[in-house]
Scaffold this motif. Structure first.
Motif, PDB file in Angstrom:
ATOM      1  N   ARG A   1       0.840  -1.191   0.000  1.00  0.00           N
ATOM      2  CA  ARG A   1       0.000   0.000   0.000  1.00  0.00           C
ATOM      3  C   ARG A   1       0.877   1.244   0.000  1.00  0.00           C
ATOM      4  N   THR A   2       1.340   1.628   1.182  1.00  0.00           N
ATOM      5  CA  THR A   2       1.989   2.930   1.282  1.00  0.00           C
ATOM      6  C   THR A   2       3.446   2.858   1.716  1.00  0.00           C
ATOM      7  N   TYR A   3       3.913   1.704   2.184  1.00  0.00           N
ATOM      8  CA  TYR A   3       5.244   1.686   2.782  1.00  0.00           C
ATOM      9  C   TYR A   3       6.346   2.071   1.790  1.00  0.00           C
ATOM     10  N   ARG A   4       7.229   2.964   2.226  1.00  0.00           N
ATOM     11  CA  ARG A   4       8.424   3.321   1.465  1.00  0.00           C
ATOM     12  C   ARG A   4       9.608   3.394   2.416  1.00  0.00           C
ATOM     13  N   GLY A   5      10.812   3.159   1.898  1.00  0.00           N
ATOM     14  CA  GLY A   5      12.021   3.288   2.706  1.00  0.00           C
ATOM     15  C   GLY A   5      12.362   4.753   2.938  1.00  0.00           C
ATOM     16  N   LEU A   6      13.445   4.987   3.667  1.00  0.00           N
ATOM     17  CA  LEU A   6      13.825   6.344   4.078  1.00  0.00           C
ATOM     18  C   LEU A   6      14.048   7.261   2.879  1.00  0.00           C
ATOM     19  N   THR A   7      14.534   6.738   1.779  1.00  0.00           N
ATOM     20  CA  THR A   7      14.788   7.574   0.612  1.00  0.00           C
ATOM     21  C   THR A   7      13.693   7.422  -0.446  1.00  0.00           C
TER      22      THR A   7
ATOM     23  N   GLU B   1      12.303   4.651  -1.619  1.00  0.00           N
ATOM     24  CA  GLU B   1      12.305   3.447  -2.447  1.00  0.00           C
ATOM     25  C   GLU B   1      11.352   2.402  -1.862  1.00  0.00           C
ATOM     26  N   PRO B   2      10.614   1.672  -2.706  1.00  0.00           N
ATOM     27  CA  PRO B   2       9.738   0.621  -2.187  1.00  0.00           C
ATOM     28  C   PRO B   2      10.556  -0.587  -1.735  1.00  0.00           C
ATOM     29  N   GLY B   3       9.946  -1.419  -0.877  1.00  0.00           N
ATOM     30  CA  GLY B   3      10.570  -2.690  -0.532  1.00  0.00           C
ATOM     31  C   GLY B   3      10.477  -3.633  -1.716  1.00  0.00           C
ATOM     32  N   GLY B   4      10.988  -4.862  -1.558  1.00  0.00           N
ATOM     33  CA  GLY B   4      10.966  -5.791  -2.678  1.00  0.00           C
ATOM     34  C   GLY B   4      10.231  -7.088  -2.402  1.00  0.00           C
TER      35      GLY B   4
END
Ligand SMILES: [Zn+2]
Length: 267
Positions: free
Chosen positions: A216-222, A224-227
């Protein structure tokens, strides 16, 4: 909602960027975020202090400033970034021109200030249960938690029993263990419990290695999406064929949450 692998991914990035830096200023724009301290109290306790470490307990991020620790729970939509954003809920300015911005569309995130020495004995951490990858996560402790007629899927989501697992990884661990999500926890045989105990850590470790799951919405600190969303076997795959037996994956509701499972190979 970010679960253990997503929060751990954020923690690692935050530690790399911010550990050792001193907090120059902080501003709170969303008062509902604050659970037990005012903006002024936070400023007095933290400004001028060095960030010793960024830690994690279950889905909570801990910013250890020495005497005091800030505990942040991202809840549904909380997200941290080092790039300027519109409508931040808080801003922490560190030395070295590093500024941490907190974004939270749903405004459900929580922030506590606690004395570091007692962080684990006070809310919100005090009530948390055993946690995968921690010394508390033993098969003996795990098996003891199963002595209830609660449905196994719902038990896995109960943070007071096992902390860090959310909807995605509960579904995936049950699929990997071939256990039906509606089974009463106490009905699991010793070998089924063994399988689930091991698969929980295996699934979480695989997700951490892929920097988490972005469905849904999760993104890393910069940003980028997870994998790990590319490796999900049941979660968010209703109607698609099971990777093991080709039976369509089914979605049911348990405690108001969607559960995904294979009706053929999970029993
Ligand atoms: Zn199947």
């Amino acid at each position: 909602m970010p679960e253990l692998p997503e929060v751990e991914t954020l923690r690692r990035a935050l530690a790399q960027e911010l550990e050792g830096r001193t907090l120059n200023a902080l501003k709170i724009y969303e008062p509902r975020l604050l659970q037990n301290a005012s903006e002024q109290t936070l400023q007095r306790a933290l400004v001028g202090r060095r960030l010793r470490a960024v830690k994690r307990r279950a889905k909570f991020l801990l910013f250890d400033f020495g005497e005091n620790t800030v505990i942040l729970h991202l809840r549904m939509t909380g997200w941290l970034t080092l790039s300027p954003i519109e409508n931040p809920r808080f801003v922490f300015e560190f030395t070295g021109n590093k500024t941490l911005y907190f974004h939270d569309t749903r405004r459900l995130a929580t922030l506590h200030l606690v004395p570091s020495a007692h962080a684990h004995e006070l809310p919100p951490l005090a009530a948390l249960g055993i946690e995968p990858f921690q010394p508390s996560y033993t098969f003996k402790n795990f098996r003891a938690l199963l002595q209830t007629d609660q449905e196994i899927k719902r038990l896995l989501l109960d943070q007071r029993k096992i902390a860090g697992i959310g909807n995605i990884y509960a579904c995936e661990a049950l699929f990997a263990s071939k256990i039906h999500p509606r089974r009463p926890a106490m009905s699991l045989s010793r070998s089924e419990a063994r399988r689930l105990f091991a698969q929980i850590e295996k699934v979480l470790a695989q997700a951490i290695a892929k920097q988490g799951t972005s469905v849904r919405t999760y993104r890393g600190l910069t940003g980028e999406p997870g994998g790990f969303q590319n490796f999900l076997k049941v979660y968010d795959r209703a109607g698609e064929p099971c990777v093991r037996c080709r039976t369509p994956i089914v979605r049911i509701e348990q405690g108001g949450r969607g559960t995904y499972f294979c009706p053929q190979c999970q029993s």
